[in-house]
Design an enzyme around this catalytic site. Structure first.
Site, PDB file in Angstrom:
ATOM      1  N   THR A 226       0.877  -1.195  -0.056  1.00 23.07           N
ATOM      2  CA  THR A 226       0.126   0.028  -0.120  1.00 23.07           C
ATOM      3  C   THR A 226       0.869   1.214  -0.095  1.00 23.07           C
ATOM      4  OG1 THR A 226      -1.546  -1.258   1.523  1.00 23.07           O
ATOM      5  CG2 THR A 226      -1.828   1.302   1.320  1.00 23.07           C
TER       6      THR A 226
ATOM      7  N   GLU B 202      10.768  -3.601  -0.599  1.00 25.11           N
ATOM      8  CA  GLU B 202      10.957  -4.824   0.052  1.00 25.11           C
ATOM      9  C   GLU B 202      12.318  -5.559  -0.488  1.00 25.11           C
ATOM     10  OE1 GLU B 202       6.560  -6.152   1.389  1.00 25.11           O
ATOM     11  OE2 GLU B 202       7.160  -6.650  -0.727  1.00 25.11           O
TER      12      GLU B 202
ATOM     13  N   SER C 129       0.457 -16.218   7.169  1.00 22.58           N
ATOM     14  CA  SER C 129      -0.487 -14.962   7.661  1.00 22.58           C
ATOM     15  C   SER C 129      -1.093 -15.822   8.898  1.00 22.58           C
ATOM     16  CB  SER C 129      -1.637 -14.998   6.731  1.00 22.58           C
ATOM     17  OG  SER C 129      -2.087 -16.265   6.314  1.00 22.58           O
TER      18      SER C 129
END
Lengths: 408, 408
Positions: free
Chosen positions: B193, B280, B408
């Site tokens: 984002t 990243e 996750s």
């Protein structure tokens, strides 16, 4: 070859000979490899040819040569050089291609345009004509070889030899189709290259063969991606020797044409899957099926957007049911999509539907599915009848190691 | 925050206050973080607003809210939630946005449409309204904070707080522009984002501000890519309080409009670069400049094709002058290109020209350039006057680790 891909089949398949096709291999020594690197395939007189090549605007001279020769419809030989892609080499690269064609044409007493040529490997270095010519001389004198030797010899950094078969009945006559393929092996600084060759003993008009190959390509080779990078050299050629003795196929209305087209589709899909299963660093084979799109073309673009997303591919590598990244990839595709009609499944489990997560869906089967080697992601856009399926692999440390950790 | 990016600036810059802008931060506790995660910025009455948002077809309700409110032209507050993107959450996500707007509107006695809202973090989980409301209460009561605190609080997996400044003279009055931004930090399973906010004390008509911001966006935020994945939540907003006292700008013909637009361009480019420098796993900052294309748009697409190529990005990570991969990426872009007119440079050294390698080019300066942190690749297509520059980073094991190694 480096360590065999974990997604490789157990062994090279048992492939039948194809009448009118004779393969030989030799050492042109393009690289300092202790293996054969030149594949020479003789095709009987009257062989029909069709082909599809890379969409790259910077193709190799081999690709340009094939593009010019395919519409003429006839073939007598195929030469594949491994270790040097001969791409971006200017007039010297073109001269090497012409020299190979001339030498083979002289040997077979055929037109140079009957000789099809591919090269794969490092780019920017003109293919050395002397090595190519010596390699051809050695191949002319060599004993015929089997399919596995040919499939091994066209490879570069492939971790296993790739071949597949199919057959069809044409008006009571059985015809065989055999394919070999290489890719998507790469080694720094080489290019990804996918080269595939299909041989059949069927009698078929080259225009019809082209029509069928183009159609098969749209649901096979055009539906795979390892890393979204399109090579300068991608080529798939189909050769039909006509030795099976079937009543020649000339249109889709002919008896057996449907069966042959289905066999060709099947073979192309098998070969395409073999390439993905050797994707650099791959540990998972991933099928992405999109339905409910406004058109098949739209579904295809959305499926490729998912298949090429580094975030989707790394999530699969991490065995993470990260459907949010699938939503992201749908959203970025630029195609019609309505967030609130979207549903997504991993394996057989619906995880998101109607614009939000399926409340309390059972995570156990999803986790079990993601731990496997064959992953299926399904998307229903809920808009129309368009559908497409593409295949890819995950993105792992192995990919980075192959492409970044070693220097040219 | 994880280990600071090796490409980060030495320290957060010294940024001036902007009259009419007051920031506060608080803990809404969207995630189990020991840090503030809600940023609340009050804007003085009469503040003009402009904005650009993601092109995603599956945007978050925050993005839809901002898209509706931006054309109204006025703003009184900004709320940024970190830790939950609230994307793909159906009507509950929309209700959360409406609840936040209503609460702030009530506090400030303004229209809900004067309240701008962004959220970033995990997707598919509706933003909890109770936490948002408690966080807002705490923020209303908090002491004003500095820019670095606000920039830190909007971050998620960013490895450093990002801010920049610019200034311009409008008819003898100095105006200040300050921007803060977050991205492209991600943590599995969160989305990439990019959220950016620009504050200025300039007096400027919102339509003109929008025109300038859209133009600045085209040469800054639209020219960066980390991994080709477009978020559901990307938003850049510009707020102009008018407190500087300059003669209000209403058109590009007004004195000082050029200077303000140039300052805005400069600020947007600084902010965009800060995002790439936190890409990243990034170890190299890469500028790709394409010229000689048929149009600027064509040059932009070719530059992005190079910047998004995993093979180019891994070659740069490997400090490998692999111009063949650049040729490949140009070829796959689908834009007009002529292999035989192409030239490519790394740093200041021409490595390929006129369709083949520059014979005997000096490899030493190329190798030295590639060992640095700031890499420049130049392409001249030799076709026309079109040009574009984009910025990206390399693709490393760090990217895979961040996005695949954690569940996750």
């Amino acid at each position: 070859m480096t360590e065999r891909s974990p997604l490789a089949p157990a062994a090279f398949p048992d492939l039948p000979p194809v009448a009118g096709v004779t393969a030989r291999v030799s050492r042109a020594r393009y690289k300092n490899w202790d293996r054969c690197d030149l594949t020479y395939v003789e095709l009987s007189e009257g062989t029909a040819v069709a082909g599809v090549t890379t969409q790259s605007k910077c193709p190799s001279p081999e690709v340009e040569w094939c593009r010019d020769a395919i519409p003429l419809g006839s073939a007598r030989a195929l030469v594949v050089n491994a270790g040097n892609a001969n791409a971006f080499t200017g007039h010297r690269g073109r001269a090497a291609v012409e020299a190979i064609a001339a030498k083979v044409a002289n040997h077979l007493d055929c037109q140079p345009s009957d000789v099809f040529i591919s090269s794969t490997g490092v780019i920017g270095v003109p293919l050395p004509v002397d090595k190519a010519e010596a390699g051809l001389e050695a191949a002319f004198a060599a004993a015929p070889c089997g399919w596995e030797d040919a499939a091994t010899t066209i490879g570069t950094t492939d971790t296993y030899a790739k071949g597949a078969r199919a057959s069809a009945m044409i008006g009571g006559t059985r015809v065989e189709l055999v394919g070999i393929i290489k890719g998507s092996g790469m080694i720094a600084p080489d290019m990804a290259t996918m080269l595939g060759y299909i041989f059949t003993d069927a009698a078929i008009d080259p225009k019809l063969l082209q029509q069928m190959l183009s159609a098969a390509n749209r649901t096979s080779f055009s539906c795979i991606t390892v890393d979204s990078d399109t090579s300068t050299s991608d080529t798939v050629l189909a050769f039909a020797t006509g030795k099976a003795g079937n009543a020649p196929l000339a249109s889709m209305e002919d008896a057996g044409a449907d069966a042959f087209a289905a066999a060709l589709d099947d073979l192309c899909r098998q070969l395409a899957h073999l390439v993905v299963r050797d994707g650099e660093g791959a540990t998972k084979f991933v099928e992405i099926a999109v339905e409910g799109a406004e058109s098949d073309a739209s579904a295809h673009r959305i499926a490729l957007s998912i298949a090429n997303s580094p975030l989707v591919k790394t999530a699969i590598a991490g065995e993470d049911a990260n459907w949010g990244r699938v939503v992201m990839a749908i959203g970025k595709a630029g195609e019609p999509a309505d967030r609130d009609r979207l549903s997504i499944r991993f394996g057989a489990t619906q995880v998101a539907s109607g614009g939000l997560a399926v409340e309390g869906y059972d995570e156990a089967p999803v986790a079990a599915h993601l731990k496997g080697q064959d992953i299926a992601i399904g998307v229903d856009l809920g808009l129309g009848d368009g559908r497409a399926t593409v295949w890819t692999c995950d993105l792992t440390h192995g990919y980075i190691s192959i492409n970044a950790d070693y220097r040219s």
